[in-house]
Design an enzyme around this catalytic site. Structure first.
Site, short mmCIF file in Angstrom:
data_model
loop_
_atom_site.label_atom_id
_atom_site.label_comp_id
_atom_site.label_asym_id
_atom_site.label_seq_id
_atom_site.Cartn_x
_atom_site.Cartn_y
_atom_site.Cartn_z
N ASN A 103 -10.16 -2.81 -6.90
CA ASN A 103 -9.38 -1.83 -7.66
C ASN A 103 -10.02 -1.42 -8.98
OD1 ASN A 103 -6.09 -3.10 -6.63
ND2 ASN A 103 -7.36 -1.48 -5.74
N ASP A 119 0.82 -1.21 0.00
CA ASP A 119 0.00 0.00 0.00
C ASP A 119 0.86 1.26 0.00
OD1 ASP A 119 -2.36 1.42 -0.02
OD2 ASP A 119 -2.69 1.26 2.14
#
Length: 228
Positions: free
Chosen positions: A60, A12
């Site tokens: 995503n 991340d």
């Protein structure tokens, strides 16, 4: 000293890193990709046998189309740039996730990568690609119902997951400062030791990884029991 066999990483902070350093999220994704190569090498040095990387989640798809398309471009770039080196270094590559609903031009690349590296033994690098743990569990239960299994137990569920024949992670690392699992390996992480780093993924280094592994070796893992 017991070393971890399997490390899973939520990579991340790429976008935030890109905005901070280049005012461009995609620059962060590019530099995050470069760090994958480094971390694979670090894991080999530490004799880690399995590394699972959360590469593209089912959520995503909700990002801007331009960014999603760039992520797929990076996948193809990574393959062209690094495949021969990874294969030469005896690295086995696997993909887990919903590989049916990915762009058609990526499917033959994934098939070739897995086939060409299947006998490599230095480390198995698992890319969680178009992956979501809830979808994985639903898919497993559908397979169990389809096969009309009369007895359902943990072993049967595990055998119907994308990660069949892959040991559960000993360690989960999440970079970027957030402290959540984000629909990643929810079944498999039941007894993993969780480590969170404030560093964004492109800045995550060998020293960071070594520090986490060192900390792991000092933990007495009880798995629900009691220490003697």
């Amino acid at each position: 000293m017991i070393l971890p066999s399997h490390i899973a990483i939520i990579m991340d902070g790429n976008g935030r890193w890109g905005l901070k350093n280049y005012n461009d999220r995609n620059k962060g994704h590019y530099h995050g990709l470069q760090n994958i190569n480094k971390v694979i090498g670090h894991c080999i040095k530490l004799k880690i046998k399995y590394l699972t990387l959360y590469t593209f989640s089912t959520e995503n798809w909700n990002r801007p189309k331009k960014e999603v398309n760039y992520l797929f471009y990076l996948f193809k770039y990574f393959y062209k740039k690094n495949f021969n080196k990874l294969n030469k270094n005896n690295i086995r590559i696997k993909f887990i996730g919903d590989l049916i609903n990915i762009p058609k031009d990526l499917k033959p690349i994934i098939k070739k990568i897995q086939e060409k590296t299947k006998k490599n033994i230095a480390i198995t690098v698992v890319f969680a690609f178009n992956y979501g743990a809830k979808s994985e569990l639903v898919n497993a239960f559908k397979n169990i119902l389809k096969n009309k299994n009369k007895t359902i137990n943990e072993e049967l569920v595990s055998d119907n997951l994308y990660t069949k024949n892959i040991p559960d992670p000993d360690i989960l690392i999440r970079t970027g400062g957030e402290k959540r699992l984000s629909n990643f390996l929810l079944w498999q992480l039941s007894y993993a030791e969780l480590f969170f780093s404030d560093k964004n993924w492109p800045d995550f280094s060998f020293s960071d990884l070594k520090r986490i592994v060192r900390k792991f070796t000092s933990i007495k893992r009880k798995f629900g029991g009691l220490n003697e």
